[in-house]
Design a protein around this motif. Structure first.
Motif: not given
Length: 189
Positions: A106-113, A116-119, A126-130, A145-156
């Protein structure tokens, strides 16, 4: 007031859960500290634990290749994980471990603002989107979520295990590229 140096130093000393007892290094995060795009995986693996940098093993090499396909690299994004220490035998992080680490994220996200967030994978989604996120059904979809566009892709690492998922992941990456062009014109891709 947080800054990256203070946050990193505090995180490197973390003893909030049992993972601190088995880690070699805290894997704080890596990349551009002013990036508009934040990539979040589940947790460090062996290579990451040894080097203290996220996504440096085989999955990290694939992630670099995936980013390159859409004109990105680590100088244009910030990369972190839901937990900063390697779970033993690369098992999934426990809920108590993710809860102990959530403040760092959360503190990293607050600094970064980020805009776009990609899970990267199901656990981060599950932790960040729903909490009932289903990666096979919902990868590539956009959520706000909180004004941030979020999506998930398969983990590499999932793509290394199952190359048949790569074509749909490429489509997800093209969707990410379009969203970056829409929301982040300063990020040249």
């Amino acid at each position: 007031m947080d800054d990256w140096q203070i946050l990193r130093q505090e995180c490197l000393q973390c003893q909030n859960c049992g993972l601190a007892e088995t880690r070699t290094n805290v894997v704080f995060g890596d990349g551009c500290e002013t990036a508009e795009i934040f990539l979040v995986g589940e947790g460090p693996g062996q290579s990451e634990d040894e080097q203290g940098v996220p996504f440096v093993g085989r999955a990290g090499q694939l992630l670099d290749d995936m980013l390159e396909m859409i004109g990105l690299d680590r100088t244009k994004v910030y990369i972190g994980n839901t937990v900063k220490c390697r779970p033993p035998q690369n098992r999934d992080p426990l809920n108590v471990e993710m809860a102990a680490c959530r403040g760092w994220l959360d503190r990293q996200m607050a600094l970064l603002r980020p805009k776009i967030l990609v899970c990267l994978g199901r656990i981060a989604a599950k932790e960040l989107i729903k909490d009932d996120f289903r990666i096979t059904a919902e990868h590539g979809r956009w959520f706000t979520r909180n004004g941030v566009q979020m999506m998930a892709i398969y983990h590499p690492s999932a793509l290394l295990r199952d190359p048949m998922k790569r074509p749909e992941t490429f489509e997800d990456l093209k969707g990410l590229q379009a969203k970056i062009r829409e929301l982040c014109p300063e990020t040249k891709i």
